[in-house]
Scaffold this active site. Structure first.
Site, PDB file in Angstrom:
ATOM      1  N   GLU A  92       0.831  -1.195   0.000  1.00 33.02           N
ATOM      2  CA  GLU A  92       0.000   0.000   0.000  1.00 33.02           C
ATOM      3  C   GLU A  92       0.869   1.250   0.000  1.00 33.02           C
ATOM      4  O   GLU A  92       1.935   1.264   0.626  1.00 33.02           O
ATOM      5  CB  GLU A  92      -0.921   0.002   1.220  1.00 33.02           C
ATOM      6  CG  GLU A  92      -1.894  -1.171   1.246  1.00 33.02           C
ATOM      7  CD  GLU A  92      -2.820  -1.146   2.448  1.00 33.02           C
ATOM      8  OE1 GLU A  92      -2.635  -0.262   3.313  1.00 33.02           O
ATOM      9  OE2 GLU A  92      -3.731  -1.997   2.525  1.00 33.02           O
ATOM     10  N   HIS A 145      -7.881   1.329   2.274  1.00 30.71           N
ATOM     11  CA  HIS A 145      -7.678   0.926   3.675  1.00 30.71           C
ATOM     12  C   HIS A 145      -8.404   1.887   4.621  1.00 30.71           C
ATOM     13  O   HIS A 145      -7.849   2.374   5.614  1.00 30.71           O
ATOM     14  CB  HIS A 145      -6.188   0.869   4.010  1.00 30.71           C
ATOM     15  CG  HIS A 145      -5.868  -0.069   5.134  1.00 30.71           C
ATOM     16  ND1 HIS A 145      -4.700  -0.789   5.194  1.00 30.71           N
ATOM     17  CD2 HIS A 145      -6.564  -0.407   6.246  1.00 30.71           C
ATOM     18  CE1 HIS A 145      -4.684  -1.529   6.297  1.00 30.71           C
ATOM     19  NE2 HIS A 145      -5.813  -1.305   6.948  1.00 30.71           N
TER      20      HIS A 145
END
Length: 398
Positions: A259, A282
């Protein structure tokens, strides 16, 4: 003045609580890589992070002033918990504060995917009016399969039943069923009956690769898939294949193996551009309400640990809470868990005339923790205890 470093855009409450406790607080908006973090931690006692910053053994070795780490999230797999404990660094997280937020986004994803809202929304933005019931279903009467029946899974189970869904769950640990939820003995048993499969497992290494091509093939034709847990538990290339083949009718993914560290950084995934697939950055637990609650909870835990030595709900140290007494010195003594430590501590205190007012001992694996309230603690007592071979860290809290 003691110092705290807060990273990754924590809620302002996190800073306010620590500043009110007398800390100089430095904040940074994004995550730091290992060299940056090592440099930033010089002279810092408290560190606050979310999921992106990795607190490795090398970081802990290079940060001798660090006393505690707050993970302002649920997971702690970004922290080397064993290395932290062996160096006397307490770790606290927020295991409950954003549960409701994750449950709500799961329900929103389930309804949106089952009604194919993503496809209809895309058509409308493209200027196409496509009024049709094809592929759109109610969630009432459908079966929700929950993989991981912890805090999030159980609350999702209850709310899903209130929407008229049937619930089946699978967990490797023995869990009490809530409502009319039924336990599946195996993951395959769950996949055979579930119209929607949602993952809510933790970040332990054993969950890596939990869901791949075999599991997607086992799912019912036209089922929906969600992963709001950890990115590394799913083979996303296999999910892409299942969606393009039409076997999986839709998916929602909030977590990814790799990420971006900072807001605005580029994002790449094999799932981009797929039909009826919801991708979120997220943010499952990222509501204003949840982030405020997390900021308050974790900062209060850090403050209380520093001020009183309490380790209740620490994820890596023995959990102890001793009521504070006035006019005493509190010794918080982290040590290697070997026989005879408590006797040695008390003998040392007795030799220097320190009267014990209260004391508790707890152990957790290789680490022991003794909290002692005593009157007239001399400097020689502290030095003698620090010099013992089993000592990890000794602090005096007045």
């Amino acid at each position: 003045m003691p110092r705290a470093l807060l990273l990754e855009n924590l809620h302002p409450q996190a800073r306010t609580i620590l500043e009110s406790a007398g800390y100089e607080v430095v904040t940074r908006s994004g995550a730091l890589d290992e060299p940056e973090l090592i440099e930033a931690l010089q002279g810092v006692q408290l560190l606050g992070i979310r999921s992106k910053t990795q607190v490795t053994e090398a970081v802990l070795d290079a940060a001798p002033d660090l006393v505690a780490v707050g993970a302002y999230c649920i997971g702690t797999n970004q922290i080397d918990l064993h290395a932290a404990a062996s160096r006397g660094v307490a770790v606290f997280n927020a295991p409950f504060s954003n549960t409701r937020s994750v449950v709500e986004i799961a329900l929103a994803d389930i309804i949106a995917l089952t009604r194919r809202l993503t496809v209809l929304n895309g058509s409308m933005h493209d200027g196409v009016w496509n009024k049709s019931a094809d592929g759109a279903h109610e969630v009432r009467g459908r079966t929700l399969g929950i993989v991981g029946y912890g805090n999030i899974g159980t609350q999702l189970s209850v709310l899903a039943e209130n929407l008229g869904m049937s619930v089946v769950f699978y967990d490797t640990a023995e869990k009490l069923s809530l409502g009319n939820a039924r336990r599946a003995e195996t993951l395959d048993e769950l996949l055979d009956v579930a119209d929607i499969v949602t993952l809510h497992v933790d970040g332990r290494s054993g969950n890596a690769g939990l869901f791949g091509a075999k599991q997607f093939a086992r799912m019912r034709e036209g089922a929906i898939f969600l992963n709001l847990s950890r990115g590394f538990v799913v083979d996303y290339a296999a999910l892409r294949d299942a969606v393009l083949a039409g076997h999986v009718a839709g998916a929602a993914v909030d977590v990814f193996p790799v990420e971006p560290k900072r807001k605005g950084d580029p994002f790449e995934s094999e799932l981009r551009g797929l039909p009826n697939v919801i991708l979120t950055p997220h943010t499952g637990g990222s509501t204003e309400e949840a982030q405020e609650a997390i900021g308050q909870f974790v900062s209060n835990k850090l403050r209380d640990f520093m001020n009183t030595g309490t380790t209740m709900l620490s994820v890596n140290l023995p959990n102890l809470t001793l009521e504070h007494r006035p006019n005493v010195h509190r010794l918080t003594y982290l040590h290697r868990n070997v026989p005879g430590v408590l006797a040695a501590v008390n003998q040392t205190l007795a030799e220097h005339g320190a009267n014990i007012e209260g004391q508790l001992l707890a152990t957790r694996g290789e680490v022991g923790y003794v909290v002692t309230d005593a009157v007239a603690v001399e400097r020689e007592v502290v030095e003698a205890l620090r010099a013992r071979p089993e000592t990890i860290r000794l602090r005096v809290v007045d």
